[in-house]
Scaffold this active site. Sequence first.
Site, short mmCIF file in Angstrom:
data_model
loop_
_atom_site.label_atom_id
_atom_site.label_comp_id
_atom_site.label_asym_id
_atom_site.label_seq_id
_atom_site.Cartn_x
_atom_site.Cartn_y
_atom_site.Cartn_z
N TYR A 26 29.09 14.65 95.57
CA TYR A 26 30.01 13.65 96.13
C TYR A 26 30.44 14.01 97.55
O TYR A 26 30.41 13.18 98.46
CB TYR A 26 31.32 13.58 95.32
CG TYR A 26 31.27 13.20 93.89
CD1 TYR A 26 30.27 12.40 93.35
CD2 TYR A 26 32.28 13.63 93.03
CE1 TYR A 26 30.27 12.05 92.02
CE2 TYR A 26 32.29 13.28 91.70
CZ TYR A 26 31.29 12.48 91.19
OH TYR A 26 31.32 12.13 89.89
N GLU A 27 30.88 15.26 97.70
CA GLU A 27 31.42 15.70 98.99
C GLU A 27 30.38 15.57 100.09
O GLU A 27 30.68 15.15 101.21
CB GLU A 27 31.89 17.16 98.88
CG GLU A 27 33.04 17.37 97.92
CD GLU A 27 32.62 17.50 96.44
OE1 GLU A 27 33.51 17.74 95.61
OE2 GLU A 27 31.43 17.37 96.11
N LEU A 72 24.84 -5.02 108.47
CA LEU A 72 25.08 -4.85 107.04
C LEU A 72 23.81 -4.74 106.18
O LEU A 72 23.79 -3.98 105.22
CB LEU A 72 25.98 -5.96 106.51
CG LEU A 72 27.39 -5.95 107.09
CD1 LEU A 72 28.23 -7.08 106.51
CD2 LEU A 72 28.07 -4.61 106.86
N CYS A 131 23.31 13.76 90.40
CA CYS A 131 23.86 15.12 90.50
C CYS A 131 22.69 16.09 90.69
O CYS A 131 21.74 16.08 89.90
CB CYS A 131 24.63 15.47 89.24
SG CYS A 131 25.17 17.21 89.21
N ASP A 149 25.47 9.50 89.23
CA ASP A 149 26.85 9.40 89.68
C ASP A 149 27.07 7.97 90.17
O ASP A 149 26.17 7.39 90.80
CB ASP A 149 27.13 10.37 90.83
CG ASP A 149 27.13 11.82 90.39
OD1 ASP A 149 27.60 12.09 89.27
OD2 ASP A 149 26.66 12.67 91.16
#
Length: 132
Positions: A91-92, A74, A50, A57
């Site tokens: 997050y966004e 991958l 954060c 997070d």
Amino acid sequence: MTRRSKTKLGYNDRHAKSGITAPLPDIETFPNQYKGYEITIEIPEYTAICPKTGLPDFGTITIHYMPDKDCLELKSLKMYIHAYRNLGIFYENSVNRVLQDVVTACRPVWAKVTGTFAARGGLRSVIEARYP
């Protein structure tokens, strides 16, 4: 009249923009051999920081896309996602940044990135971004 965002608890533009332009490893690709199919990649060990509190997070990032000429490789995707571990980002922003970087890497027909984040303080967030 212009709209000004209201910030509370000391959040500011620096927090809001944190991580969105940070350098991250490239996501490599390989040539796609087929058309008209979908790929879903689930990454259950996503971590970031954060940008305001410095607390970790945790969440799951799911990438769902239809490849065009290239597919995501991958191992490089794993290294890319692991680079978020010490990155301060909301997050966004992380979900939108992953989508932006996936689209830049492989130019899919379409793509959707979903972030399902662990509950913190009684709230759980699910963020979804789509291309186009």
